[in-house]
Design an enzyme around this catalytic site. Structure first.
Site, PDB file in Angstrom:
ATOM      1  N   ALA A 180     -22.747   6.464 -22.100  1.00  0.00           N
ATOM      2  CA  ALA A 180     -22.978   7.582 -22.962  1.00  0.00           C
ATOM      3  C   ALA A 180     -24.370   7.732 -23.264  1.00  0.00           C
ATOM      4  O   ALA A 180     -24.740   8.883 -23.141  1.00  0.00           O
ATOM      5  CB  ALA A 180     -22.086   7.303 -24.309  1.00  0.00           C
ATOM      6  N   ARG A 182     -37.896   8.455 -14.461  1.00  0.00           N
ATOM      7  CA  ARG A 182     -37.380   9.804 -14.925  1.00  0.00           C
ATOM      8  C   ARG A 182     -37.949  10.088 -16.367  1.00  0.00           C
ATOM      9  O   ARG A 182     -37.393  10.948 -17.032  1.00  0.00           O
ATOM     10  CB  ARG A 182     -35.775   9.867 -14.934  1.00  0.00           C
ATOM     11  N   TRP A 241      11.615  14.135  -3.191  1.00  0.00           N
ATOM     12  CA  TRP A 241      11.151  14.380  -4.670  1.00  0.00           C
ATOM     13  C   TRP A 241      10.217  13.471  -5.037  1.00  0.00           C
ATOM     14  O   TRP A 241      10.547  12.113  -5.174  1.00  0.00           O
ATOM     15  CB  TRP A 241      12.350  14.179  -5.347  1.00  0.00           C
ATOM     16  N   CYS A 288     -16.234  -1.961 -17.082  1.00  0.00           N
ATOM     17  CA  CYS A 288     -14.938  -2.067 -16.674  1.00  0.00           C
ATOM     18  C   CYS A 288     -14.842  -2.814 -15.392  1.00  0.00           C
ATOM     19  O   CYS A 288     -13.869  -3.411 -15.002  1.00  0.00           O
ATOM     20  CB  CYS A 288     -14.554  -0.685 -16.317  1.00  0.00           C
ATOM     21  N   VAL A 305     -31.974  -1.127 -32.889  1.00  0.00           N
ATOM     22  CA  VAL A 305     -32.249  -0.191 -33.951  1.00  0.00           C
ATOM     23  C   VAL A 305     -31.280  -0.767 -35.297  1.00  0.00           C
ATOM     24  O   VAL A 305     -30.207  -1.231 -35.263  1.00  0.00           O
ATOM     25  CB  VAL A 305     -31.723   1.123 -33.581  1.00  0.00           C
TER      26      VAL A 305
END
Lengths: 464, 464
Positions: free
Chosen positions: A21, A81, A447, A54, A91
């Site tokens: 993240a 970058r 199906w 994972c 932190v």
């Protein structure tokens, strides 16, 4: 361009946490705003960035040979970058009032404050580690980080005995059971619940239990671990439950994780009932326009139940990072929520679920019908057609799809995506009976199993 | 119960065609109404009922060993359910005014009229057979019916040469190419279009072309067959196009099919621009409350374009039969339409599509953006991850998903179902970027290939 002037006026983004993240957010923000507009400082207390946690079971199991394969982007690549990435730096405190964070260099112990205009909290999750005697003995391993994975692999390399105990029978537990079988261990899975995979209803978990036993795994259900027993060398030698003792040369803890929100809590940021940060749809921490949070440390809205949940899953963390980075960079994106899709495998058994289980539905006041059907992955006459069990829940009266669980072999797991999209769209099971799904004998019976379940559920809704 | 009185008042259903749509309709009607309420008479001109024509290539290829495996229900099984099934009996005329059909016993030649209260037309499709010299020579085969399949297998058993030519490069063509490769033939596929699989855009068809060449298949594109050349024994020896001649010990025609609506046309029933019967949503022939039609002889509404199409596919035929039988039996069901999903394979290559191609969108006045991405079936580091190309079309401005095409290996084909459901729900590609799809390394990269395409399409829509 006048660099000194630019430096004075540019904003600073601070990111706490260098995995999916956090670094997705940093990277996306950088795409939208160059270094002359936005300074990005990221803190990571570990040794790695942007890796696939994972993937650890497959590294342990030997399908993946090098940990580097699990790393999507190294610290150096992030720095190229123009992200000021500070590794091994933890932190310790968020000072919301003064818009700054206090960080400690874990090598030197030195601490310093860094101010921010915008803050991203991506502190992840921490594994649940049962508080019991012996849990810290050598030979007992968690598998949350790459460092954990490496430690386990080192232990396996130096362990002569071939008995392994996995504590926990959720995704991590069953995946680690597969990994240890692939390495030639005799595996026992100890599970508090009545059946493995408590993310499924027990009747579907039973199918997993039977299949895992069929793979030669010893399944100890309804069993709470009380202590880890050690030998004279101080290493693990067995795991004890209230009723039994399981010899173990190595123990893997796969009990699950909790949001890591110690910092956020101390800073007074809003947490939900699962201990995760609460955000708005743009992934901003509620009540804080310049603080975002994402990944395993937040709670997400379950679109089916209308309530918050905690789900630690890399695919969500990456989406959160994308949304956060877009917002930080001045764009617009939202994360509307989840429907609770998950897929896993243990050897050739595929296990998938989305939406609500029976007990979830009851808890939020939904009445439902439930059907379970048997079908096959391909036309029955086509080689390799394998059996598949599909359970489907639909709301009483409205017929709205509430959830699907699938247990089968090859071709079973990803079929859950059909239901995931239908849940997102709010479809009824009656509508689902007419879905135009891909059909050819090597891919599906005429199906599709999901349609068979939908037809049966629709008939039951009509009678509800 | 007074049987004679019951017999006098019961209705009669006549079904024309004993395959998927017709016999599904008959069976479902029988479930809802017993023989004391409804008499069911079904006419089938061939030797088989309720079989999977889609399975014929796998029977020819040897994956399926017995034709019986392709038969879902035999005439005897239907008769046990009180369906008066008349095999080898061809309906020659429908007399709509007097509610009766004229049928001929193909063995004896005897003809008789049978009256109906309700009629189901399920006459299927007939293969397109090019009108050219030599097309009826021994060694040239269609593959529409089980009888066709048996004839081809008999030819293959008695043919010493190993050169096969397949005419047509659609689903039937590519599946028959695989079947013949599996039987050890050198296969040439002759195709009118610029690329195989004209149900894909040419850029995606190009990938199929390259993959088929990689499998050792000779691909002759842009080639119209002009005649079949025969040897002194009268058997096929080669196929000629305008520019070339391809030696052939056996020729398979896989050019496609047209609705078989000769009877319906003669009876004045409404046909669409593709030659198929036009029905309402309950599958009743338009303007005729007591006549239903379904399966390969009807046109279906394409929910994306809003126009009728002809699609010969067993999965639709079965759904139609279910809807018709429910209506005949006094229940309520509809067939809302299709989104045009299809999936196929040739050896390990999987080919899938749903929704509109570029030329379909243009034809109905839709402006669109189009993106193509490369991804993998599993996490890149997981063994067996195979490349996959996903093309996605979205409407300009609204961003509504219009279509998806996928070419890849294992795990590629059925991913099209994600898009099929999203199309049915009218989702935008922006909404799709947030879909909660099943993720674990053995099943998908952290961003599923369909999501990667949706993200790229959404960005392009924003700029459109």
């Amino acid at each position: 361009m006048n660099m000194s002037r630019t430096r004075d006026t540019r904003e600073r983004l601070v990111v706490i946490g260098g995995d999916a993240a956090g670094m997705s957010a940093a990277s996306q923000a950088r795409r939208l705003k160059g270094p002359d507009e936005l300074e990005i400082v990221a803190f990571e207390r570990g040794h790695f960035t942007s890796y696939s946690a994972c993937g650890i079971p497959y590294w342990v199991g030997g399908e993946v040979t090098e940990p580097d394969q699990l790393i999507a982007r190294t610290p150096e690549e992030h720095r190229e970058r123009d992200i000021d990435l500070r590794m091994r730096t933890e932190v310790m405190e968020i000072d919301v009032g003064r818009q700054r964070v206090r960080a400690r260099d874990l090598e030197s112990g030195a601490e310093s404050w860094t101010s921010y205009d915008k803050l991203v909290i991506a502190t992840g999750a921490r594994p649940i580690r049962p508080d019991m005697p012996g849990v810290d003995a050598p030979g007992v391993h968690g598998v949350q980080t790459l460092d954990d994975g490496q430690a386990l692999i080192d232990t396996l390399a130096h362990t002569r005995g071939r008995k392994a105990v996995v504590v926990g029978a959720g995704y991590i537990g069953v995946e680690m059971a597969e990994a240890l079988i692939n390495r030639g261990y005799e595996v026992t899975v100890i599970n508090r619940g009545s059946e493995p995979m408590s993310t499924l209803d027990p009747d579907m978990g039973r199918l997993v239990h039977e299949a895992m036993e069929g793979l030669g795994i010893t399944m100890a259900d309804d069993a709470a671990v009380t202590k880890v027993l050690t030998g004279e060398d101080g290493r693990v030698r067995a795991v004890a439950t209230e009723n039994a003792e399981y010899p173990a040369d190595v123990v893997v803890l796969g009990i699950g994780v909790r949001p890591e929100t110690t910092l956020a809590k101390a800073a007074g940021l809003p947490l939900g009932s699962h201990g995760g940060l609460l955000t708005d749809l743009a992934m901003r921490v509620r009540g804080h326009e310049n603080i975002w949070a994402g990944g395993d440390c937040v709670e997400v809205l379950d679109l089916v139940s209308g309530q918050e949940r905690h789900i630690a899953l890399g695919t969500h963390a990456n989406k959160h990072g994308q949304v956060i980075g877009t917002g930080v960079g001045g764009g617009y994106a939202t994360f509307p929520g989840v429907v609770g899709t998950a897929v896993s495998k243990v050897c050739d058994l595929e296990i998938a679920r989305t939406g609500l289980r029976e007990k979830d539905a009851r808890r939020v006041g939904l009445q439902f019908v439930s059907v379970t059907i048997e079908s096959t992955s391909r036309a029955g006459y086509y080689p390799g057609a394998s059996p598949m069990t599909v359970k489907m829940l639909a709301e009483r009266r409205t017929g709205r799809l509430l959830g699907v669980q699938i247990v089968g072999r090859e071709g079973a797991g990803k079929r859950v995506d059909i239901a995931a999209v239908a849940l997102t769209a709010g479809m009824t099971v009656e509508q689902m009976t007419a879905l135009d799904l891909g059909y050819a004998p090597p891919f599906s019976p005429v199906w599709d199993p999901v349609l068979v379940a939908a037809r049966k559920a629709a008939a039951k809704v009509r009678a509800s």
